[in-house]
Design a protein around this motif. Structure first.
Motif, short mmCIF file in Angstrom:
data_model
loop_
_atom_site.label_atom_id
_atom_site.label_comp_id
_atom_site.label_asym_id
_atom_site.label_seq_id
_atom_site.Cartn_x
_atom_site.Cartn_y
_atom_site.Cartn_z
N PHE A 1 -7.27 -5.59 -4.31
CA PHE A 1 -7.29 -5.80 -5.76
C PHE A 1 -7.32 -4.46 -6.50
O PHE A 1 -6.66 -4.29 -7.52
CB PHE A 1 -8.48 -6.68 -6.16
CG PHE A 1 -8.50 -7.07 -7.60
CD1 PHE A 1 -7.45 -7.75 -8.17
CD2 PHE A 1 -9.58 -6.74 -8.40
CE1 PHE A 1 -7.46 -8.11 -9.51
CE2 PHE A 1 -9.62 -7.09 -9.74
CZ PHE A 1 -8.55 -7.78 -10.29
N GLY A 2 -8.07 -3.51 -5.98
CA GLY A 2 -8.10 -2.17 -6.57
C GLY A 2 -6.74 -1.51 -6.52
O GLY A 2 -6.31 -0.86 -7.49
N LEU A 3 -6.03 -1.66 -5.39
CA LEU A 3 -4.68 -1.12 -5.30
C LEU A 3 -3.74 -1.81 -6.28
O LEU A 3 -2.89 -1.17 -6.90
CB LEU A 3 -4.14 -1.26 -3.87
CG LEU A 3 -4.79 -0.36 -2.82
CD1 LEU A 3 -4.25 -0.68 -1.44
CD2 LEU A 3 -4.57 1.10 -3.15
N GLY B 1 -4.26 -0.37 -9.66
CA GLY B 1 -3.61 0.93 -9.77
C GLY B 1 -2.11 0.83 -9.96
O GLY B 1 -1.54 1.47 -10.84
N TRP B 2 -1.45 0.01 -9.13
CA TRP B 2 0.00 -0.10 -9.25
C TRP B 2 0.41 -0.79 -10.55
O TRP B 2 1.44 -0.43 -11.15
CB TRP B 2 0.59 -0.81 -8.04
CG TRP B 2 0.56 0.05 -6.83
CD1 TRP B 2 -0.16 -0.17 -5.69
CD2 TRP B 2 1.23 1.31 -6.63
NE1 TRP B 2 0.03 0.87 -4.81
CE2 TRP B 2 0.88 1.78 -5.35
CE3 TRP B 2 2.09 2.07 -7.42
CZ2 TRP B 2 1.37 2.98 -4.84
CZ3 TRP B 2 2.58 3.27 -6.91
CH2 TRP B 2 2.23 3.71 -5.64
N LEU C 1 -2.62 7.56 -9.37
CA LEU C 1 -2.17 7.81 -8.00
C LEU C 1 -3.28 8.42 -7.15
O LEU C 1 -3.40 8.11 -5.95
CB LEU C 1 -0.95 8.73 -8.00
CG LEU C 1 0.38 8.06 -8.40
CD1 LEU C 1 1.46 9.11 -8.55
CD2 LEU C 1 0.78 7.01 -7.39
N VAL C 2 -4.11 9.27 -7.75
CA VAL C 2 -5.26 9.83 -7.03
C VAL C 2 -6.24 8.72 -6.65
O VAL C 2 -6.78 8.68 -5.55
CB VAL C 2 -5.94 10.94 -7.87
CG1 VAL C 2 -7.28 11.34 -7.28
CG2 VAL C 2 -5.03 12.15 -7.97
N TRP D 1 -10.69 8.88 -11.59
CA TRP D 1 -10.21 7.70 -12.32
C TRP D 1 -11.34 7.07 -13.13
O TRP D 1 -11.11 6.63 -14.26
CB TRP D 1 -9.61 6.70 -11.35
CG TRP D 1 -8.86 5.59 -12.02
CD1 TRP D 1 -7.56 5.58 -12.39
CD2 TRP D 1 -9.38 4.31 -12.40
NE1 TRP D 1 -7.23 4.39 -12.98
CE2 TRP D 1 -8.34 3.59 -12.99
CE3 TRP D 1 -10.64 3.71 -12.29
CZ2 TRP D 1 -8.49 2.30 -13.48
CZ3 TRP D 1 -10.79 2.42 -12.78
CH2 TRP D 1 -9.73 1.73 -13.36
N LEU D 2 -12.53 7.00 -12.56
CA LEU D 2 -13.66 6.42 -13.28
C LEU D 2 -14.00 7.24 -14.53
O LEU D 2 -14.27 6.68 -15.60
CB LEU D 2 -14.87 6.30 -12.36
CG LEU D 2 -14.76 5.23 -11.26
CD1 LEU D 2 -15.87 5.39 -10.24
CD2 LEU D 2 -14.76 3.84 -11.87
#
Length: 183
Positions: A8-10, A13-14, A89-90, A106-107
């Motif tokens: 879900f995190g990926l 991101g996408w 992306l990081v 990101w956070l």
């Protein structure tokens, strides 16, 4: 092997990257369209800077900005969107490689985004009383919705961050135990 939370995190991101790319394409399209229609406004004799009679001024009305200022805002916003892609992306790399320290960037980025949304809400509340009320209310509702979604994403990514942090600590402990038994 990846669990559902990491997947879900990926996906977050996408989808973030896809949304930014669609938004960038929209910005290019609108700037191109605006550039094509600008000379016609000047030739028609209309004064785009002169406000309508009796209207209250809006804070950052595009009609009151010069072409150079509009281009500067456009390119700086575009640069910010590209930084957003890199930061996302990081974060994706951090999830994929099980490196929680990469997710901190990101956070922090999203925390700053929340602070930026709060600033804009105050700006639009001011505009609510001095400018176009319908536009200001629409912007406030969009910012509140964006903040709610962004806060949810922060909670998910922070949970993944904590999960990866504890799992990497457990792996280090297991390695230390294995090394102790080898001695």
């Amino acid at each position: 092997m990846m669990d559902a939370l990491h997947a879900f995190g990926l996906a977050i991101g996408w989808m973030d990257i896809a949304g930014v790319l669609v938004f960038e394409a929209l910005m290019f399209f609108l700037m191109r369209r605006r550039r094509l229609t600008e000379p016609a406004d000047i030739e028609s004799g209309k004064d785009p800077i002169k406000p309508k009679r009796g209207s209250i001024p809006i804070l950052m009305s595009r009609a009151k900005l010069s072409s150079a200022e509009n281009n500067c805002i456009f390119w700086s916003y575009l640069a910010m969107l590209n930084v957003w892609i890199v930061v996302t992306l990081v974060m994706i790399t951090g999830i994929s490689l099980h490196k929680p320290e990469l997710m901190i960037i990101w956070l922090i980025w999203c925390g700053c985004g929340l602070a930026f949304d709060v600033l804009f809400i105050f700006w639009w509340i001011y505009e609510l009383f001095t400018g176009d009320a319908i536009e200001a209310l629409t912007n406030i509702m969009i910012s509140l919705l964006t903040m709610a979604i962004e806060f949810g994403f922060i909670c998910v990514i922070y949970t993944i961050y904590r999960d990866l942090l504890t799992s990497s600590d457990q792996r280090k402990t297991e390695r230390a135990k294995n090394m102790y038994f080898l001695i």
